[in-house]
Scaffold this active site. Structure first.
Site, PDB file in Angstrom:
ATOM      1  N   LYS A 244       0.841   4.036  -2.944  1.00  0.00           N
ATOM      2  CA  LYS A 244       0.448   5.414  -2.675  1.00  0.00           C
ATOM      3  C   LYS A 244       1.581   6.398  -2.973  1.00  0.00           C
ATOM      4  CE  LYS A 244      -3.840   4.926  -1.363  1.00  0.00           C
ATOM      5  NZ  LYS A 244      -4.929   5.404  -2.251  1.00  0.00           N
TER       6      LYS A 244
ATOM      7  N   TYR B 293       0.835  -1.209   0.000  1.00  0.00           N
ATOM      8  CA  TYR B 293       0.000   0.000   0.000  1.00  0.00           C
ATOM      9  C   TYR B 293       0.869   1.259   0.000  1.00  0.00           C
ATOM     10  CZ  TYR B 293      -3.912   3.008   1.533  1.00  0.00           C
ATOM     11  OH  TYR B 293      -4.884   3.984   1.633  1.00  0.00           O
TER      12      TYR B 293
END
Length: 253
Positions: A158, A154
Protein backbone atom coordinates in the site's frame (compact mmCIF):
# COMPACT_ATOMS: atom_id res chain seq x y z
CA UNK A 1 -26.78 15.95 -15.73
CA UNK A 2 -24.36 13.79 -13.74
CA UNK A 3 -20.71 14.55 -13.16
CA UNK A 4 -19.72 11.47 -15.13
CA UNK A 5 -22.18 11.52 -18.02
CA UNK A 6 -20.43 10.04 -21.05
CA UNK A 7 -17.48 8.75 -19.02
CA UNK A 8 -16.32 5.13 -19.00
CA UNK A 9 -14.90 3.73 -15.75
CA UNK A 10 -13.06 0.50 -14.99
CA UNK A 11 -13.10 -0.67 -11.38
CA UNK A 12 -10.98 -3.66 -10.38
CA UNK A 13 -12.21 -5.84 -7.54
CA UNK A 14 -15.57 -4.25 -8.22
CA UNK A 15 -17.95 -7.05 -7.30
CA UNK A 16 -18.40 -6.16 -3.63
CA UNK A 17 -17.29 -3.98 -0.74
CA UNK A 18 -15.44 -0.77 -1.55
CA UNK A 19 -15.15 -1.56 -5.26
CA UNK A 20 -18.88 -2.13 -5.59
CA UNK A 21 -19.63 1.11 -3.74
CA UNK A 22 -17.30 3.00 -6.08
CA UNK A 23 -18.98 1.46 -9.11
CA UNK A 24 -22.40 2.40 -7.78
CA UNK A 25 -21.37 5.99 -7.08
CA UNK A 26 -19.85 6.57 -10.51
CA UNK A 27 -22.77 4.85 -12.25
CA UNK A 28 -25.29 6.88 -10.26
CA UNK A 29 -23.68 10.02 -11.64
CA UNK A 30 -23.71 8.86 -15.24
CA UNK A 31 -20.65 6.70 -15.92
CA UNK A 32 -20.68 3.49 -17.90
CA UNK A 33 -19.06 0.86 -15.73
CA UNK A 34 -16.72 -2.06 -16.37
CA UNK A 35 -16.13 -4.38 -13.44
CA UNK A 36 -13.03 -6.60 -13.32
CA UNK A 37 -12.81 -9.41 -10.78
CA UNK A 38 -11.66 -13.01 -10.49
CA UNK A 39 -14.86 -14.22 -8.81
CA UNK A 40 -17.33 -14.74 -11.63
CA UNK A 41 -20.37 -15.45 -9.49
CA UNK A 42 -20.06 -12.41 -7.23
CA UNK A 43 -19.12 -10.32 -10.27
CA UNK A 44 -22.38 -11.12 -12.01
CA UNK A 45 -24.43 -10.67 -8.85
CA UNK A 46 -22.98 -7.20 -8.33
CA UNK A 47 -23.34 -6.25 -11.99
CA UNK A 48 -26.95 -7.39 -12.13
CA UNK A 49 -27.81 -5.32 -9.07
CA UNK A 50 -26.38 -2.26 -10.80
CA UNK A 51 -28.20 -3.07 -14.03
CA UNK A 52 -31.48 -3.33 -12.15
CA UNK A 53 -30.94 0.31 -11.19
CA UNK A 54 -30.72 1.20 -14.87
CA UNK A 55 -26.95 1.53 -15.13
CA UNK A 56 -24.81 0.40 -18.07
CA UNK A 57 -22.43 -2.26 -16.78
CA UNK A 58 -20.13 -4.80 -18.40
CA UNK A 59 -18.09 -7.43 -16.58
CA UNK A 60 -14.87 -9.22 -17.28
CA UNK A 61 -13.46 -12.11 -15.26
CA UNK A 62 -9.86 -10.97 -15.01
CA UNK A 63 -6.83 -11.94 -13.01
CA UNK A 64 -5.09 -8.57 -12.92
CA UNK A 65 -1.73 -10.21 -12.21
CA UNK A 66 -1.82 -11.75 -15.71
CA UNK A 67 -0.85 -9.09 -18.22
CA UNK A 68 -2.51 -10.78 -21.20
CA UNK A 69 -5.84 -10.97 -19.38
CA UNK A 70 -5.62 -7.30 -18.42
CA UNK A 71 -4.74 -6.13 -21.93
CA UNK A 72 -7.61 -8.15 -23.36
CA UNK A 73 -10.08 -6.92 -20.75
CA UNK A 74 -9.23 -3.23 -21.18
CA UNK A 75 -9.43 -3.59 -24.97
CA UNK A 76 -12.86 -5.17 -24.58
CA UNK A 77 -14.02 -2.16 -22.56
CA UNK A 78 -12.76 0.26 -25.21
CA UNK A 79 -14.43 -1.79 -27.94
CA UNK A 80 -17.79 -1.91 -26.15
CA UNK A 81 -17.96 1.62 -24.75
CA UNK A 82 -15.67 3.44 -27.20
CA UNK A 83 -13.01 4.66 -24.75
CA UNK A 84 -11.57 4.45 -21.23
CA UNK A 85 -11.74 7.58 -19.06
CA UNK A 86 -11.39 6.35 -15.48
CA UNK A 87 -9.46 3.53 -13.85
CA UNK A 88 -9.85 2.67 -10.18
CA UNK A 89 -7.24 0.17 -9.00
CA UNK A 90 -9.17 -1.24 -6.06
CA UNK A 91 -8.56 -5.02 -6.20
CA UNK A 92 -6.70 -6.24 -3.14
CA UNK A 93 -6.10 -9.16 -0.82
CA UNK A 94 -4.64 -9.75 2.60
CA UNK A 95 -2.38 -12.54 3.80
CA UNK A 96 -1.73 -11.24 7.30
CA UNK A 97 0.85 -12.66 9.66
CA UNK A 98 3.71 -11.51 11.81
CA UNK A 99 7.04 -11.29 10.02
CA UNK A 100 8.54 -14.44 11.52
CA UNK A 101 5.48 -16.43 10.41
CA UNK A 102 5.00 -14.85 6.97
CA UNK A 103 5.81 -17.15 4.07
CA UNK A 104 7.38 -16.22 0.74
CA UNK A 105 4.04 -16.96 -0.86
CA UNK A 106 2.17 -14.66 1.56
CA UNK A 107 4.54 -11.83 0.68
CA UNK A 108 4.61 -12.33 -3.08
CA UNK A 109 0.87 -12.86 -3.54
CA UNK A 110 0.05 -9.57 -1.85
CA UNK A 111 2.76 -7.75 -3.81
CA UNK A 112 1.54 -9.20 -7.09
CA UNK A 113 -2.13 -8.29 -6.66
CA UNK A 114 -1.64 -4.78 -5.32
CA UNK A 115 1.44 -3.63 -7.21
CA UNK A 116 1.78 -5.75 -10.33
CA UNK A 117 -1.99 -5.73 -10.80
CA UNK A 118 -2.20 -1.94 -10.55
CA UNK A 119 0.80 -1.61 -12.88
CA UNK A 120 -0.77 -3.93 -15.47
CA UNK A 121 -4.11 -2.13 -15.40
CA UNK A 122 -2.64 1.38 -15.44
CA UNK A 123 -0.30 0.59 -18.32
CA UNK A 124 -3.13 -0.91 -20.35
CA UNK A 125 -5.63 1.89 -19.63
CA UNK A 126 -3.27 4.84 -20.13
CA UNK A 127 -2.89 4.06 -23.83
CA UNK A 128 -6.54 4.90 -24.41
CA UNK A 129 -6.40 7.90 -22.07
CA UNK A 130 -3.35 9.36 -23.83
CA UNK A 131 -5.11 9.05 -27.19
CA UNK A 132 -8.07 11.01 -25.82
CA UNK A 133 -5.90 13.49 -23.86
CA UNK A 134 -8.00 12.77 -20.77
CA UNK A 135 -7.98 10.32 -17.90
CA UNK A 136 -8.38 9.74 -14.20
CA UNK A 137 -6.47 7.00 -12.35
CA UNK A 138 -7.24 6.39 -8.68
CA UNK A 139 -5.27 3.85 -6.65
CA UNK A 140 -6.73 2.53 -3.41
CA UNK A 141 -4.03 2.57 -0.74
CA UNK A 142 -4.61 2.26 3.02
CA UNK A 143 -3.65 3.75 6.36
CA UNK A 144 -1.66 0.52 6.71
CA UNK A 145 0.87 2.20 4.40
CA UNK A 146 2.01 3.98 7.56
CA UNK A 147 2.72 0.62 9.24
CA UNK A 148 0.54 -2.00 10.89
CA UNK A 149 1.61 -5.06 12.92
CA UNK A 150 0.98 -8.33 11.11
CA UNK A 151 0.84 -6.65 7.72
CA UNK A 152 4.43 -6.24 6.54
CA UNK A 153 3.37 -7.36 3.05
CA UNK A 154 0.15 -5.33 2.86
CA UNK A 155 1.74 -2.21 4.38
CA UNK A 156 4.64 -2.34 1.94
CA UNK A 157 2.31 -2.84 -1.01
CA UNK A 158 0.00 0.00 0.00
CA UNK A 159 2.94 2.34 0.57
CA UNK A 160 4.27 1.29 -2.82
CA UNK A 161 0.98 2.29 -4.42
CA UNK A 162 1.44 5.81 -3.11
CA UNK A 163 4.85 6.10 -4.79
CA UNK A 164 3.38 4.56 -7.93
CA UNK A 165 0.59 7.14 -7.86
CA UNK A 166 2.96 10.10 -7.62
CA UNK A 167 5.11 8.78 -10.44
CA UNK A 168 2.10 8.31 -12.72
CA UNK A 169 1.07 11.88 -11.93
CA UNK A 170 4.47 13.16 -13.06
CA UNK A 171 4.54 11.07 -16.23
CA UNK A 172 0.94 11.38 -17.39
CA UNK A 173 -0.11 14.88 -16.32
CA UNK A 174 0.95 16.39 -19.64
CA UNK A 175 -1.64 14.21 -21.38
CA UNK A 176 -4.56 15.44 -19.32
CA UNK A 177 -4.40 12.40 -17.05
CA UNK A 178 -4.34 12.71 -13.27
CA UNK A 179 -3.32 10.02 -10.80
CA UNK A 180 -4.34 10.16 -7.16
CA UNK A 181 -4.76 7.79 -4.25
CA UNK A 182 -7.38 7.21 -1.57
CA UNK A 183 -6.12 5.62 1.64
CA UNK A 184 -9.00 4.20 3.70
CA UNK A 185 -8.82 3.81 7.45
CA UNK A 186 -11.17 1.48 9.30
CA UNK A 187 -13.96 0.58 6.86
CA UNK A 188 -16.57 -2.06 7.61
CA UNK A 189 -15.95 -4.65 4.89
CA UNK A 190 -15.34 -8.38 4.45
CA UNK A 191 -11.61 -7.63 4.64
CA UNK A 192 -11.86 -6.04 8.10
CA UNK A 193 -13.96 -9.00 9.21
CA UNK A 194 -11.17 -11.28 7.99
CA UNK A 195 -8.66 -9.28 10.02
CA UNK A 196 -10.77 -9.69 13.15
CA UNK A 197 -10.99 -13.41 12.50
CA UNK A 198 -7.21 -13.61 12.02
CA UNK A 199 -6.51 -12.15 15.44
CA UNK A 200 -9.31 -14.17 17.05
CA UNK A 201 -11.55 -11.28 18.10
CA UNK A 202 -15.33 -11.06 17.52
CA UNK A 203 -15.98 -8.47 14.81
CA UNK A 204 -18.20 -6.33 17.07
CA UNK A 205 -15.43 -6.16 19.65
CA UNK A 206 -12.83 -5.50 16.97
CA UNK A 207 -14.96 -2.71 15.53
CA UNK A 208 -15.54 -1.12 18.94
CA UNK A 209 -11.81 -1.05 19.64
CA UNK A 210 -11.07 0.49 16.24
CA UNK A 211 -13.75 3.16 16.60
CA UNK A 212 -12.39 4.17 20.00
CA UNK A 213 -9.26 5.41 18.19
CA UNK A 214 -11.12 7.39 15.51
CA UNK A 215 -11.61 11.11 16.28
CA UNK A 216 -15.05 11.33 14.66
CA UNK A 217 -16.26 8.44 16.83
CA UNK A 218 -17.60 6.08 14.17
CA UNK A 219 -16.33 3.66 11.57
CA UNK A 220 -16.23 4.24 7.85
CA UNK A 221 -18.46 2.74 5.21
CA UNK A 222 -17.58 1.84 1.61
CA UNK A 223 -19.63 4.86 0.52
CA UNK A 224 -17.13 7.14 2.29
CA UNK A 225 -14.37 5.85 0.03
CA UNK A 226 -16.59 6.06 -3.04
CA UNK A 227 -17.21 9.76 -2.36
CA UNK A 228 -13.48 10.47 -2.17
CA UNK A 229 -12.82 8.52 -5.35
CA UNK A 230 -15.57 10.45 -7.13
CA UNK A 231 -13.87 13.73 -6.17
CA UNK A 232 -10.61 12.63 -7.80
CA UNK A 233 -12.46 11.34 -10.87
CA UNK A 234 -14.36 14.58 -11.44
CA UNK A 235 -13.36 16.56 -14.53
CA UNK A 236 -13.33 19.63 -12.27
CA UNK A 237 -10.50 18.07 -10.22
CA UNK A 238 -7.98 18.34 -13.05
CA UNK A 239 -5.55 20.44 -10.99
CA UNK A 240 -5.48 17.84 -8.21
CA UNK A 241 -2.74 15.42 -9.17
CA UNK A 242 -0.37 13.08 -7.36
CA UNK A 243 -2.21 13.40 -4.05
CA UNK A 244 -3.00 10.90 -1.31
CA UNK A 245 -6.09 11.51 0.79
CA UNK A 246 -6.59 9.55 3.99
CA UNK A 247 -10.26 8.79 4.55
CA UNK A 248 -10.00 7.68 8.14
CA UNK A 249 -12.04 9.91 10.42
CA UNK A 250 -8.97 11.84 11.53
CA UNK A 251 -5.45 12.93 10.56
CA UNK A 252 -3.13 10.11 9.60
CA UNK A 253 -0.08 11.56 7.91
Amino acid sequence: MGRFDGRVAIITGGSRGIGYAIAGKLAEEGAKIALFDIEEQSLEVGANELRESGYQVMTRVTNIVEVDQVESAVKAVANQFGKVDILVNNAGIIRDNYLFKMTDEDWQFVMDVHLKGSFNCSRAAQKYMVENKYGRIVNISSTSALGNPGQANYSAAKAGLQGFTKTLALELGRYGITANSVAPGFIETDMTRATAERIGVPFEEFMKAAISQIPVGFGGKPADIANAVAFFCDEASGFVNGQVIYVAGGPQA
